[in-house]
Design a protein around this motif. Sequence first.
Motif, mmCIF file in Angstrom:
data_model
loop_
_atom_site.group_PDB
_atom_site.id
_atom_site.type_symbol
_atom_site.label_atom_id
_atom_site.label_comp_id
_atom_site.label_asym_id
_atom_site.label_seq_id
_atom_site.Cartn_x
_atom_site.Cartn_y
_atom_site.Cartn_z
ATOM 1 N N PRO A 31 94.084 -72.420 24.512
ATOM 2 C CA PRO A 31 93.518 -73.487 23.672
ATOM 3 C C PRO A 31 92.884 -74.586 24.512
ATOM 4 O O PRO A 31 93.318 -74.867 25.626
ATOM 5 C CB PRO A 31 94.735 -74.014 22.904
ATOM 6 C CG PRO A 31 95.896 -73.708 23.791
ATOM 7 C CD PRO A 31 95.550 -72.415 24.476
ATOM 8 N N GLN A 32 91.857 -75.190 23.947
ATOM 9 C CA GLN A 32 91.206 -76.344 24.572
ATOM 10 C C GLN A 32 91.654 -77.661 23.943
ATOM 11 O O GLN A 32 91.439 -78.733 24.508
ATOM 12 C CB GLN A 32 89.691 -76.206 24.426
ATOM 13 C CG GLN A 32 89.114 -74.988 25.126
ATOM 14 C CD GLN A 32 87.685 -74.735 24.702
ATOM 15 O OE1 GLN A 32 87.431 -74.346 23.569
ATOM 16 N NE2 GLN A 32 86.755 -74.971 25.612
ATOM 17 N N VAL A 33 92.252 -77.564 22.763
ATOM 18 C CA VAL A 33 92.726 -78.727 22.015
ATOM 19 C C VAL A 33 94.020 -78.327 21.316
ATOM 20 O O VAL A 33 94.172 -77.176 20.890
ATOM 21 C CB VAL A 33 91.698 -79.172 20.938
ATOM 22 C CG1 VAL A 33 92.178 -80.428 20.223
ATOM 23 C CG2 VAL A 33 90.322 -79.376 21.530
ATOM 24 N N ARG A 89 88.480 -73.939 20.994
ATOM 25 C CA ARG A 89 89.687 -73.156 20.772
ATOM 26 C C ARG A 89 90.848 -74.125 20.529
ATOM 27 O O ARG A 89 91.143 -74.973 21.376
ATOM 28 C CB ARG A 89 89.972 -72.258 21.981
ATOM 29 C CG ARG A 89 88.848 -71.266 22.261
ATOM 30 C CD ARG A 89 89.075 -70.525 23.570
ATOM 31 N NE ARG A 89 90.288 -69.719 23.530
ATOM 32 C CZ ARG A 89 90.359 -68.502 23.020
ATOM 33 N NH1 ARG A 89 89.270 -67.940 22.504
ATOM 34 N NH2 ARG A 89 91.489 -67.821 23.045
ATOM 35 N N VAL A 90 91.508 -73.984 19.372
ATOM 36 C CA VAL A 90 92.486 -74.976 18.925
ATOM 37 C C VAL A 90 93.842 -74.318 18.704
ATOM 38 O O VAL A 90 93.938 -73.259 18.065
ATOM 39 C CB VAL A 90 92.025 -75.652 17.621
ATOM 40 C CG1 VAL A 90 93.037 -76.691 17.158
ATOM 41 C CG2 VAL A 90 90.645 -76.288 17.804
ATOM 42 N N ALA A 91 94.887 -74.957 19.209
ATOM 43 C CA ALA A 91 96.263 -74.588 18.869
ATOM 44 C C ALA A 91 96.783 -75.593 17.858
ATOM 45 O O ALA A 91 96.727 -76.806 18.087
ATOM 46 C CB ALA A 91 97.148 -74.574 20.103
ATOM 47 N N VAL A 92 97.267 -75.097 16.732
ATOM 48 C CA VAL A 92 97.877 -75.930 15.695
ATOM 49 C C VAL A 92 99.387 -75.920 15.911
ATOM 50 O O VAL A 92 99.983 -74.853 16.076
ATOM 51 C CB VAL A 92 97.535 -75.391 14.295
ATOM 52 C CG1 VAL A 92 98.360 -76.091 13.223
ATOM 53 C CG2 VAL A 92 96.049 -75.550 14.009
ATOM 54 N N VAL A 93 100.008 -77.098 15.935
ATOM 55 C CA VAL A 93 101.451 -77.173 16.136
ATOM 56 C C VAL A 93 102.101 -78.011 15.040
ATOM 57 O O VAL A 93 101.484 -78.913 14.475
ATOM 58 C CB VAL A 93 101.820 -77.738 17.524
ATOM 59 C CG1 VAL A 93 101.311 -76.832 18.637
ATOM 60 C CG2 VAL A 93 101.302 -79.158 17.706
ATOM 61 N N GLU A 94 103.345 -77.681 14.761
ATOM 62 C CA GLU A 94 104.145 -78.380 13.759
ATOM 63 C C GLU A 94 105.503 -78.726 14.358
ATOM 64 O O GLU A 94 105.907 -78.165 15.378
ATOM 65 C CB GLU A 94 104.365 -77.469 12.541
ATOM 66 C CG GLU A 94 103.122 -77.207 11.729
ATOM 67 C CD GLU A 94 103.044 -78.114 10.526
ATOM 68 O OE1 GLU A 94 103.676 -79.190 10.543
ATOM 69 O OE2 GLU A 94 102.363 -77.736 9.565
ATOM 70 N N ASP A 95 106.212 -79.648 13.691
ATOM 71 C CA ASP A 95 107.601 -79.870 14.060
ATOM 72 C C ASP A 95 108.462 -78.825 13.358
ATOM 73 O O ASP A 95 109.071 -77.976 13.992
ATOM 74 C CB ASP A 95 108.048 -81.311 13.778
ATOM 75 C CG ASP A 95 107.791 -81.760 12.350
ATOM 76 O OD1 ASP A 95 107.075 -81.059 11.591
ATOM 77 O OD2 ASP A 95 108.297 -82.835 11.977
ATOM 78 N N VAL A 96 108.487 -78.850 12.016
ATOM 79 C CA VAL A 96 109.262 -77.883 11.234
ATOM 80 C C VAL A 96 108.346 -77.218 10.216
ATOM 81 O O VAL A 96 107.615 -77.912 9.508
ATOM 82 C CB VAL A 96 110.437 -78.558 10.505
ATOM 83 C CG1 VAL A 96 111.246 -77.532 9.718
ATOM 84 C CG2 VAL A 96 111.336 -79.293 11.495
ATOM 85 N N VAL A 97 108.389 -75.905 10.134
ATOM 86 C CA VAL A 97 107.636 -75.160 9.127
ATOM 87 C C VAL A 97 108.612 -74.619 8.096
ATOM 88 O O VAL A 97 109.583 -73.941 8.447
ATOM 89 C CB VAL A 97 106.852 -73.997 9.768
ATOM 90 C CG1 VAL A 97 106.289 -73.079 8.689
ATOM 91 C CG2 VAL A 97 105.741 -74.526 10.654
ATOM 92 N N THR A 98 108.359 -74.926 6.820
ATOM 93 C CA THR A 98 109.179 -74.386 5.730
ATOM 94 C C THR A 98 108.361 -73.418 4.879
ATOM 95 O O THR A 98 108.643 -72.229 4.844
ATOM 96 C CB THR A 98 109.751 -75.508 4.854
ATOM 97 O OG1 THR A 98 110.539 -76.385 5.670
ATOM 98 C CG2 THR A 98 110.649 -74.938 3.757
ATOM 99 N N THR A 99 107.321 -73.910 4.216
ATOM 100 C CA THR A 99 106.460 -73.017 3.434
ATOM 101 C C THR A 99 105.191 -72.639 4.190
ATOM 102 O O THR A 99 104.540 -71.659 3.848
ATOM 103 C CB THR A 99 106.037 -73.678 2.112
ATOM 104 O OG1 THR A 99 105.258 -74.851 2.410
ATOM 105 C CG2 THR A 99 107.256 -74.059 1.288
ATOM 106 N N GLY A 100 104.825 -73.430 5.192
ATOM 107 C CA GLY A 100 103.594 -73.184 5.926
ATOM 108 C C GLY A 100 102.350 -73.740 5.260
ATOM 109 O O GLY A 100 101.235 -73.564 5.767
#
Length: 201
Positions: free
Chosen positions: A60-62, A108-119
Amino acid sequence: MTTDWLERFKRLGAVREGHFLLTSGLHSPVYVQCAQILQYPDEAAALGLALAARLRDARPQVVIGPALGAVLVAHEVARALGVRALFAERADGRLALRRGFSLERGERVAVVEDVVTTGLTTQELVALVGEAGAHVVAVGALIDRSGARWPLELPLRPLLTLDLPVYSAEACPLCRDGLPVVKPGSRSAPAAPGTSQEHQR
């Protein structure tokens, strides 16, 4: 430093038990409050480094995450990867890039979360990246508690997967037992009558 992430989350008070109304609208007897572990810079850096290792091969670039809960996650993962960190905020009920943030076409992007429940928030963020003309190459999270609810074809790369019960409000046994419900989420929807409100995504 131990790499037993569940033990670290529990030790620092990030895993709580009770009766919670999640941001998704589901109820659960367990709530993961990542802010409790992210408040410690050394822990935040270690989490970012570990999650970055799971995303690095996607080049990823971002890195981008939704406010508020994933702001620090995106920052620490981006630091470990040596790339930019952005976050999206809700405006008129929808996620948007604000504060002068932008994505270049083809980035190119990486998506990040803290907690995923339903998405569903992740799905919304992936759509936002696509609307900007950029390309999501990886999705990561500190905690995956989505079970079979993950809505995207792109696989989720979590640091820790937890099999935690969730219920609809109609089928919640905690509600049937009359246990007070706490709404820890921070989306703009008002808390249900009789609930308490805390600040966390």
